[in-house]
Motif scaffolding. Structure first.
Motif, short mmCIF file in Angstrom:
data_model
loop_
_atom_site.label_atom_id
_atom_site.label_comp_id
_atom_site.label_asym_id
_atom_site.label_seq_id
_atom_site.Cartn_x
_atom_site.Cartn_y
_atom_site.Cartn_z
N GLN A 247 27.69 -16.37 -14.02
CA GLN A 247 27.19 -15.91 -15.03
C GLN A 247 28.05 -15.23 -16.26
OE1 GLN A 247 23.90 -16.42 -15.68
NE2 GLN A 247 23.86 -15.50 -17.78
N GLU A 248 29.03 -14.69 -15.97
CA GLU A 248 30.07 -14.09 -16.82
C GLU A 248 30.74 -15.25 -17.49
OE1 GLU A 248 32.25 -10.04 -17.06
OE2 GLU A 248 33.25 -11.34 -15.60
N GLU A 251 28.65 -17.24 -19.79
CA GLU A 251 28.41 -16.82 -21.04
C GLU A 251 29.51 -16.78 -21.78
OE1 GLU A 251 27.07 -12.66 -20.24
OE2 GLU A 251 24.99 -13.45 -19.35
N ARG A 252 30.70 -16.56 -21.18
CA ARG A 252 31.88 -16.65 -22.06
C ARG A 252 32.07 -18.11 -22.64
NH1 ARG A 252 35.37 -12.45 -18.25
NH2 ARG A 252 34.76 -10.73 -19.40
N TYR A 254 29.95 -20.25 -23.50
CA TYR A 254 29.01 -20.71 -24.30
C TYR A 254 29.12 -19.83 -25.60
CZ TYR A 254 26.43 -24.25 -21.82
OH TYR A 254 26.21 -25.23 -21.04
N LEU A 255 29.60 -18.58 -25.47
CA LEU A 255 30.07 -17.72 -26.80
C LEU A 255 30.99 -18.64 -27.49
CD1 LEU A 255 29.07 -15.07 -27.85
CD2 LEU A 255 30.98 -13.91 -26.56
#
Ligand code: GLY
Length: 280
Positions: A247-248, A251-252, A254-255
């Protein structure tokens, strides 16, 4: 059910017989249906396994999962890969062992017996069906985008790994990986994979990017002209995120995707979706 032009996935023997009869009679596809190939339907998930070999010894890298279809939910045409992540929790120690004993060892021993010991990167494309590995293909190279996510996970210097592989010295190497996950999201050009695209300037929100940790961009279909970066076609670049959990890392990645702009860019928004339910 049709899964592409001319492909029928039959749900029963009767359905298969009917489909073949329709093809051979010319009813389904005219003359194009007169030649028929029947293959077992494999209902499972694909994995990419890379083995660095020195002719005798080998090192297995963490298994990766690529996403070959163009669009979310695995629909659309096949591509070279729209994103990948590793290590995938879809494979456990027991499955690694099965692949090693049934595929890796016999392949390498077979090549030794044929007088062609394999030195290099063996890329095994696997389908896992009911927890059993089935080999789809072998390549003798790294995968793209798999390589881009395996390299950040490698704690052992890549130069040491490849030097020891090239000098038949892998037995003296203890390979180490970070206890992390890496995810790559491919950004493709407007007309990929159907055709060429017009060059488009790439703008990256520098200020935000500077604040993003554990992310980087890996460039592929780009050119630099007068200090400006252009997307020149195909799979243009990869936004890579590394994190303590899937997940982390996701998220990174996609950020980072949100900070990269060029006309016509498109990417999948569901990379690693199959792994999320196993996440720590
Ligand atoms: N990602 C698949 C390949 O490199 O063939």
């Amino acid at each position: 059910m049709c899964a592409g032009k001319g492909v029928i996935i039959a749900q029963s023997k009767e359905e298969a017989k009917e489909a073949v009869a329709d093809m051979l009679s010319g009813k389904s596809f005219g003359d194009a249906g007169l030649g028929v190939v029947v293959e077992e339907f494999l209902d499972g998930y694909e994995l990419s396994l890379f083995v660095v070999c020195d002719g005798i010894d080998y090192k297995i890298l963490p298994a990766a999962q690529d996403h070959k279809r163009l669009k979310d939910n695995d629909i659309g045409p096949n591509t070279g890969g729209m994103g990948a992540y590793a290590p995938t929790p879809l494979i456990d120690d027991e499955l690694y062992k099965k692949v090693e004993e049934r595929v890796v060892k016999p392949t390498l021993i077979g090549m030794q017996k044929e007088g062609a010991p394999f030195e290099g990167v063996l890329f095994i494309g696997l389908m896992i069906v009911k927890n059993e590995p089935i080999v789809l293909e072998y390549n003798v190279r790294f995968g793209d985008p798999e390589c881009e996510i395996l390299m950040p996970l490698l704690k052992t210097p890549a130069s040491e790994l490849f030097y020891k592989a090239a000098t038949q010295n892998l037995k003296n190497l203890t390979i180490e990986f970070y206890d992390k996950y890496a995810i790559a999201v491919v950004m493709a050009s407007e007309n990929y994979p159907y055709g060429n695209s017009k060059p488009a300037e790439i703008i990256i929100d520098k200020n935000v990017l500077d604040g993003l940790e554990n992310t980087h961009i890996s460039y592929a279909g780009v050119s630099l002209e007068d200090g400006k970066l252009y997307a020149t076609g195909g799979r243009v670049l990869l936004c890579i995120g590394v994190g303590e959990s899937i997940q982390e890392a996701r998220e990174r990645a996609y950020l980072l995707c949100g900070q990269v702009h060029f006309a016509g860019k498109h990417f999948r928004s569901d990379i690693a979706y199959q792994a999320l339910k196993y996440d720590k």
